[in-house]
Motif scaffolding. Structure first.
Motif, PDB file in Angstrom:
ATOM      1  N   ASP A   3       0.841  -1.199   0.000  1.00 31.35           N
ATOM      2  CA  ASP A   3       0.000   0.000   0.000  1.00 31.35           C
ATOM      3  C   ASP A   3       0.879   1.253   0.000  1.00 31.35           C
ATOM      4  O   ASP A   3       0.637   2.195  -0.754  1.00 31.35           O
ATOM      5  CB  ASP A   3      -0.908  -0.040   1.221  1.00 31.35           C
ATOM      6  CG  ASP A   3      -1.978   1.026   1.201  1.00 31.35           C
ATOM      7  OD1 ASP A   3      -2.430   1.397   0.111  1.00 31.35           O
ATOM      8  OD2 ASP A   3      -2.363   1.484   2.288  1.00 31.35           O
ATOM      9  N   LEU A   4       1.914   1.275   0.817  1.00 35.64           N
ATOM     10  CA  LEU A   4       2.838   2.412   0.879  1.00 35.64           C
ATOM     11  C   LEU A   4       3.536   2.606  -0.461  1.00 35.64           C
ATOM     12  O   LEU A   4       3.611   3.725  -0.973  1.00 35.64           O
ATOM     13  CB  LEU A   4       3.868   2.195   1.996  1.00 35.64           C
ATOM     14  CG  LEU A   4       5.022   3.186   2.065  1.00 35.64           C
ATOM     15  CD1 LEU A   4       4.518   4.599   2.310  1.00 35.64           C
ATOM     16  CD2 LEU A   4       6.011   2.769   3.144  1.00 35.64           C
ATOM     17  N   HIS A   7       1.197   4.097  -2.984  1.00 32.60           N
ATOM     18  CA  HIS A   7       0.984   5.525  -2.743  1.00 32.60           C
ATOM     19  C   HIS A   7       2.154   6.343  -3.279  1.00 32.60           C
ATOM     20  O   HIS A   7       1.956   7.352  -3.964  1.00 32.60           O
ATOM     21  CB  HIS A   7       0.807   5.809  -1.259  1.00 32.60           C
ATOM     22  CG  HIS A   7      -0.499   5.345  -0.718  1.00 32.60           C
ATOM     23  ND1 HIS A   7      -0.730   5.230   0.625  1.00 32.60           N
ATOM     24  CD2 HIS A   7      -1.646   4.984  -1.320  1.00 32.60           C
ATOM     25  CE1 HIS A   7      -1.966   4.816   0.824  1.00 32.60           C
ATOM     26  NE2 HIS A   7      -2.540   4.651  -0.351  1.00 32.60           N
ATOM     27  N   GLY A  37       3.657  11.513   0.129  1.00 35.01           N
ATOM     28  CA  GLY A  37       2.724  10.418  -0.116  1.00 35.01           C
ATOM     29  C   GLY A  37       2.785   9.343   0.955  1.00 35.01           C
ATOM     30  O   GLY A  37       1.848   8.563   1.129  1.00 35.01           O
ATOM     31  N   ASP A  41       0.589   7.009   5.715  1.00 36.29           N
ATOM     32  CA  ASP A  41       0.932   5.644   6.102  1.00 36.29           C
ATOM     33  C   ASP A  41       1.762   5.583   7.378  1.00 36.29           C
ATOM     34  O   ASP A  41       2.063   4.493   7.863  1.00 36.29           O
ATOM     35  CB  ASP A  41       1.656   4.940   4.947  1.00 36.29           C
ATOM     36  CG  ASP A  41       0.713   4.645   3.794  1.00 36.29           C
ATOM     37  OD1 ASP A  41      -0.415   4.208   4.062  1.00 36.29           O
ATOM     38  OD2 ASP A  41       1.087   4.868   2.628  1.00 36.29           O
ATOM     39  N   SER A  68      -3.540   9.741   9.459  1.00 41.18           N
ATOM     40  CA  SER A  68      -4.017   9.440   8.107  1.00 41.18           C
ATOM     41  C   SER A  68      -5.263  10.245   7.754  1.00 41.18           C
ATOM     42  O   SER A  68      -6.193   9.750   7.131  1.00 41.18           O
ATOM     43  CB  SER A  68      -4.282   7.942   7.943  1.00 41.18           C
ATOM     44  OG  SER A  68      -5.299   7.522   8.819  1.00 41.18           O
ATOM     45  N   SER A 103      -2.249  10.514  -1.681  1.00 45.55           N
ATOM     46  CA  SER A 103      -2.327   9.271  -0.916  1.00 45.55           C
ATOM     47  C   SER A 103      -3.693   9.112  -0.237  1.00 45.55           C
ATOM     48  O   SER A 103      -4.292   8.030  -0.261  1.00 45.55           O
ATOM     49  CB  SER A 103      -1.212   9.247   0.133  1.00 45.55           C
ATOM     50  OG  SER A 103      -1.229   8.069   0.863  1.00 45.55           O
ATOM     51  N   ASP A 107      -6.600   6.279  -0.828  1.00 42.99           N
ATOM     52  CA  ASP A 107      -7.229   5.535   0.277  1.00 42.99           C
ATOM     53  C   ASP A 107      -8.745   5.656   0.232  1.00 42.99           C
ATOM     54  O   ASP A 107      -9.456   4.728   0.593  1.00 42.99           O
ATOM     55  CB  ASP A 107      -6.718   6.036   1.628  1.00 42.99           C
ATOM     56  CG  ASP A 107      -5.387   5.427   2.008  1.00 42.99           C
ATOM     57  OD1 ASP A 107      -4.997   4.415   1.396  1.00 42.99           O
ATOM     58  OD2 ASP A 107      -4.742   5.961   2.933  1.00 42.99           O
TER      59      ASP A 107
END
Length: 176
Positions: A3-4, A7, A37, A41, A68, A103, A107
């Motif tokens: 996921d990171l 982003h 970005g 996270d 977040s 980012s 999400d």
């Protein structure tokens, strides 16, 4: 961690493409934006340092959840900006916030059980916008797509530089 990486790659793609038209977005500031970005996270720090431990040390209630959110991005970007030379503060802050917002938007497109994204507009509102439920973060195809698109943008960007685009003729801002 996929996921990171997704982003950071999405920020790279978007800022690089926008940089083809806007001179102020140089590769240096794309890299800063990529760091931005990763700000949302930082909530995953709880995997390493439990919030209960931080709460015990501070002696006050503590949660990683606001990191977040838009407020978290604005606040952490401001703190990071202080590490830059004063003359770069505005560009650094804008780059970091742009990366963080990209980012957060990504999400907001994820699948949520109740069909609503998290309250990522906090502290401005607790409203949870509806999500189109486009992807699940654990789906490896999302990362593969991000890597593929970033690879294409990287190749096109290099080709533009080889062909003598405006990007090569931009002034380079050097720090002393």
């Amino acid at each position: 961690m996929a996921d990171l990486l997704t982003h950071v790659l999405a920020v790279y793609v978007l800022l690089t493409v926008v940089g083809w038209r806007i001179e102020a977005i140089t590769p240096r500031w794309v890299a800063v934006g990529m760091g931005g970005g990763a700000i949302p996270d930082l909530v995953k720090t709880e995997l390493v340092l439990d919030s209960a431990v931080v709460e015990g040390v501070l002696g006050a209630p503590f949660s990683y959840a606001p990191v977040s959110t838009l407020g978290g991005v604005l606040l952490i970007a401001a703190a990071i900006t202080l590490a830059f030379a004063r003359r770069h503060w505005r560009r650094a802050y804008v780059s970091l916030v742009a990366g963080g917002v990209i980012s957060l938007v990504l999400d907001g497109l994820r699948v949520y059980a109740d069909g609503r994204a998290g309250p990522w507009l906090y502290p401005f509102t607790w409203w949870r916008p509806p999500t189109p439920s486009l992807y699940v973060t654990s789906d490896p195809r999302v990362l593969v797509l991000a890597v593929a698109v970033a690879g294409v943008v990287f190749a096109v960007d290099r080709k533009r530089e080889e062909n003598g685009s405006e990007r090569e003729s931009r002034p380079v801002h050097r720090s002393p």
